[in-house]
Enzyme design. Structure first.
Site, PDB file in Angstrom:
ATOM      1  N   TYR A 273      -9.202  -0.171 -10.183  1.00 27.35           N
ATOM      2  CA  TYR A 273      -9.442   0.598  -8.959  1.00 27.35           C
ATOM      3  C   TYR A 273     -10.901   0.993  -8.814  1.00 27.35           C
ATOM      4  CZ  TYR A 273      -8.913   4.103  -5.297  1.00 27.35           C
ATOM      5  OH  TYR A 273      -9.036   4.818  -4.119  1.00 27.35           O
TER       6      TYR A 273
ATOM      7  N   ARG B 114       0.881  -4.225   7.034  1.00 33.67           N
ATOM      8  CA  ARG B 114       1.355  -5.537   6.584  1.00 33.67           C
ATOM      9  C   ARG B 114       2.850  -5.705   6.815  1.00 33.67           C
ATOM     10  NH1 ARG B 114       0.742  -5.111  -0.037  1.00 33.67           N
ATOM     11  NH2 ARG B 114       1.333  -2.938  -0.244  1.00 33.67           N
TER      12      ARG B 114
ATOM     13  N   ASN C 233      -1.557   8.247  -5.263  1.00 35.21           N
ATOM     14  CA  ASN C 233      -1.717   9.053  -6.486  1.00 35.21           C
ATOM     15  C   ASN C 233      -0.477   9.928  -6.728  1.00 35.21           C
ATOM     16  OD1 ASN C 233      -2.054  11.141  -4.606  1.00 35.21           O
ATOM     17  ND2 ASN C 233      -4.263  10.870  -4.579  1.00 35.21           N
TER      18      ASN C 233
ATOM     19  N   GLY D 203      -0.094   7.554   4.841  1.00 34.95           N
ATOM     20  CA  GLY D 203      -1.228   8.123   4.123  1.00 34.95           C
ATOM     21  C   GLY D 203      -2.425   8.432   5.017  1.00 34.95           C
TER      22      GLY D 203
ATOM     23  N   LYS E 239     -13.840  -0.303  -5.990  1.00 35.66           N
ATOM     24  CA  LYS E 239     -14.549   0.529  -5.012  1.00 35.66           C
ATOM     25  C   LYS E 239     -16.065   0.418  -5.209  1.00 35.66           C
ATOM     26  CE  LYS E 239     -10.909   2.099  -2.808  1.00 35.66           C
ATOM     27  NZ  LYS E 239     -10.627   1.744  -1.407  1.00 35.66           N
TER      28      LYS E 239
HETATM   29  N1  NAP Z   1      -5.670   9.340  -1.710  1.00 35.58           N
HETATM   30  C1  NAP Z   1      -6.875   9.576  -2.217  1.00 35.58           C
HETATM   31  O1  NAP Z   1      -7.101  10.588  -2.902  1.00 35.58           O
HETATM   32  C2  NAP Z   1      -7.987   8.618  -1.989  1.00 35.58           C
HETATM   33  C3  NAP Z   1      -9.255   8.943  -2.484  1.00 35.58           C
HETATM   34  C4  NAP Z   1     -10.316   8.061  -2.256  1.00 35.58           C
HETATM   35  C5  NAP Z   1     -10.098   6.896  -1.543  1.00 35.58           C
HETATM   36  N2  NAP Z   1      -8.845   6.593  -1.099  1.00 35.58           N
HETATM   37  C6  NAP Z   1      -8.675   5.355  -0.334  1.00 35.58           C
HETATM   38  O2  NAP Z   1      -8.075   5.662   0.898  1.00 35.58           O
HETATM   39  C7  NAP Z   1      -7.397   4.489   1.396  1.00 35.58           C
HETATM   40  C8  NAP Z   1      -5.997   4.877   1.834  1.00 35.58           C
HETATM   41  O3  NAP Z   1      -5.281   5.265   0.673  1.00 35.58           O
HETATM   42  P1  NAP Z   1      -4.083   6.319   0.703  1.00 35.58           P
HETATM   43  O4  NAP Z   1      -4.414   7.350  -0.281  1.00 35.58           O
HETATM   44  O5  NAP Z   1      -3.743   6.691   2.088  1.00 35.58           O
HETATM   45  O6  NAP Z   1      -2.930   5.429   0.048  1.00 35.58           O
HETATM   46  P2  NAP Z   1      -1.472   5.003   0.555  1.00 35.58           P
HETATM   47  O7  NAP Z   1      -0.760   6.168   1.158  1.00 35.58           O
HETATM   48  O8  NAP Z   1      -0.865   4.307  -0.601  1.00 35.58           O
HETATM   49  O9  NAP Z   1      -1.770   3.974   1.731  1.00 35.58           O
HETATM   50  C9  NAP Z   1      -2.336   2.727   1.453  1.00 35.58           C
HETATM   51  C10 NAP Z   1      -2.147   1.857   2.679  1.00 35.58           C
HETATM   52  O10 NAP Z   1      -2.746   0.579   2.411  1.00 35.58           O
HETATM   53  C11 NAP Z   1      -1.796  -0.408   2.774  1.00 35.58           C
HETATM   54  N3  NAP Z   1      -2.039  -1.695   2.133  1.00 35.58           N
HETATM   55  C12 NAP Z   1      -2.055  -1.976   0.804  1.00 35.58           C
HETATM   56  N4  NAP Z   1      -2.268  -3.281   0.635  1.00 35.58           N
HETATM   57  C13 NAP Z   1      -2.379  -3.824   1.867  1.00 35.58           C
HETATM   58  C14 NAP Z   1      -2.606  -5.139   2.354  1.00 35.58           C
HETATM   59  N5  NAP Z   1      -2.729  -6.206   1.536  1.00 35.58           N
HETATM   60  N6  NAP Z   1      -2.701  -5.333   3.698  1.00 35.58           N
HETATM   61  C15 NAP Z   1      -2.565  -4.301   4.538  1.00 35.58           C
HETATM   62  N7  NAP Z   1      -2.315  -3.045   4.143  1.00 35.58           N
HETATM   63  C16 NAP Z   1      -2.232  -2.820   2.819  1.00 35.58           C
HETATM   64  C17 NAP Z   1      -0.462   0.199   2.429  1.00 35.58           C
HETATM   65  O11 NAP Z   1       0.588  -0.508   3.060  1.00 35.58           O
HETATM   66  P3  NAP Z   1       2.105  -0.500   2.460  1.00 35.58           P
HETATM   67  O12 NAP Z   1       2.758   0.765   2.943  1.00 35.58           O
HETATM   68  O13 NAP Z   1       2.699  -1.727   3.062  1.00 35.58           O
HETATM   69  O14 NAP Z   1       1.990  -0.555   0.962  1.00 35.58           O
HETATM   70  C18 NAP Z   1      -0.669   1.589   2.999  1.00 35.58           C
HETATM   71  O15 NAP Z   1      -0.501   1.577   4.401  1.00 35.58           O
HETATM   72  C19 NAP Z   1      -7.448   3.483   0.260  1.00 35.58           C
HETATM   73  O16 NAP Z   1      -8.495   2.555   0.481  1.00 35.58           O
HETATM   74  C20 NAP Z   1      -7.751   4.335  -0.956  1.00 35.58           C
HETATM   75  O17 NAP Z   1      -8.358   3.612  -1.988  1.00 35.58           O
HETATM   76  C21 NAP Z   1      -7.804   7.422  -1.291  1.00 35.58           C
END
Ligand code: NAP
Length: 250
Positions: A173, A44, A211, A23, A177
């Site tokens: 969620y 992790r 998402n 991601g 945040k």
């Molecule tokens: N996508 C969006 O539109 C969006 C918008 C606003 C903010 N964000 C924020 O952006 C950040 C990245 O999200 P993403 O969209 O890239 O989601 P993602 O593809 O689901 O990636 C989330 C990452 O967090 C890791 N993670 C979850 N729990 C963890 C833990 N306890 N320890 C270490 N790593 C952990 C996951 O590891 P695993 O692979 O092991 O599960 C994965 O590497 C998040 O903080 C999210 O809230 C995203």
């Protein structure tokens, strides 16, 4: 006491990105690597972390896997010790790891789901930040970036002009945040007189597993503003909440 950059021990900037095996986090790691940083790719899961790091190493980047479950204090402490032993200093911490347990309306949410969401999105940020803060203080340009969301903005949630206004509120969620934003302000206040800058950044709605790839931006686009915050100059923002294109209200 390990040397700082000034003392010449480590001329390359070092960055830690949590949740960087996929991601937005993996794209942050890639872009920081492309800037010439040594990137500590936190994940992790050992297999997923090693695989992502190997992918970026093949691209010629200095990326090293660090096992890091932000909800596991032993894992957090071990990662901080490894960084201290191998680098002695940390220049940027990107608290990117995030998730949601459940997408329930407030009236239907389980406390367990909310607590599990906070464990990663809020308490994990505090645990990792405190573990590596001594290393960030040794940097001549320490930076902390908390990856937030405009869903965490209380002002935006109540603004009829926001695209998601009127959609069902996601208690776990969104409020996690909002709490993360509060955590950001608290650290910014404590570190005001140090060289360490602390900001919260919204990457925008990116297509990731979080998402089910419904976001309209590629993860690499969302990563850009986070990387800017991770290398923000000394006269750049501190204690701010911003996205690509400007500041967001808390
Ligand atoms: N996508 C969006 O539109 C969006 C918008 C606003 C903010 N964000 C924020 O952006 C950040 C990245 O999200 P993403 O969209 O890239 O989601 P993602 O593809 O689901 O990636 C989330 C990452 O967090 C890791 N993670 C979850 N729990 C963890 C833990 N306890 N320890 C270490 N790593 C952990 C996951 O590891 P695993 O692979 O092991 O599960 C994965 O590497 C998040 O903080 C999210 O809230 C995203």
């Amino acid at each position: 006491m390990p040397a700082t950059h000034d003392e010449g021990m480590n001329e390359t900037m070092t960055a830690l990105v949590t949740g960087a095996n996929k991601g937005i986090g993996k794209e942050i790691a890639r872009q920081l690597g492309q800037l010439g940083h040594t990137v500590l790719l936190g994940a992790r899961d050992v297999e997923r972390g090693r695989s992502a790091a190997a992918e970026l190493v093949v691209e010629g980047l200095d990326v090293r896997f660090v096992q890091l479950d932000v909800t596991d204090q032993a894992s957090v402490a071990a990662a901080a010790k490894t960084i201290d032993d191998e680098h002695g200093v940390l220049d940027s911490l990107v608290n990117n790891a995030g998730l949601t347990h459940g997408m329930s309306l407030p009236s239907e949410a389980s406390v367990e789901d909310v607590a599990a969401t906070y464990a990663t999105n809020v308490f994990g940020v505090i645990a990792v930040t405190n573990a590596v803060l001594p290393l960030l203080r040794r940097s001549t340009a320490g930076r902390i970036v908390n990856v937030s969301s405009d869903l965490g903005s209380l002002t935006r949630q109540q603004d009829p002009a926001t695209p998601y206004y009127g959609q069902p509120p996601l208690l776990a969620y969104s409020s996690s945040k909002t709490a993360l934003n509060g955590v950001t302000v608290a650290y910014a206040q404590e570190l005001e007189t140090t060289g360490v800058k602390v900001n919260a950044v919204n990457p925008g709605y990116c297509a990731t597993d979080l998402n089910d790839h419904a976001g309209h931006l590629p993860a690499a686009e969302g990563a850009k503003v986070i990387v800017q915050a991770a290398v923000v100059p000394d006269d750049g923002p501190h204690g701010a909440f911003f996205t690509d294109g400007g500041t967001l209200p808390w």
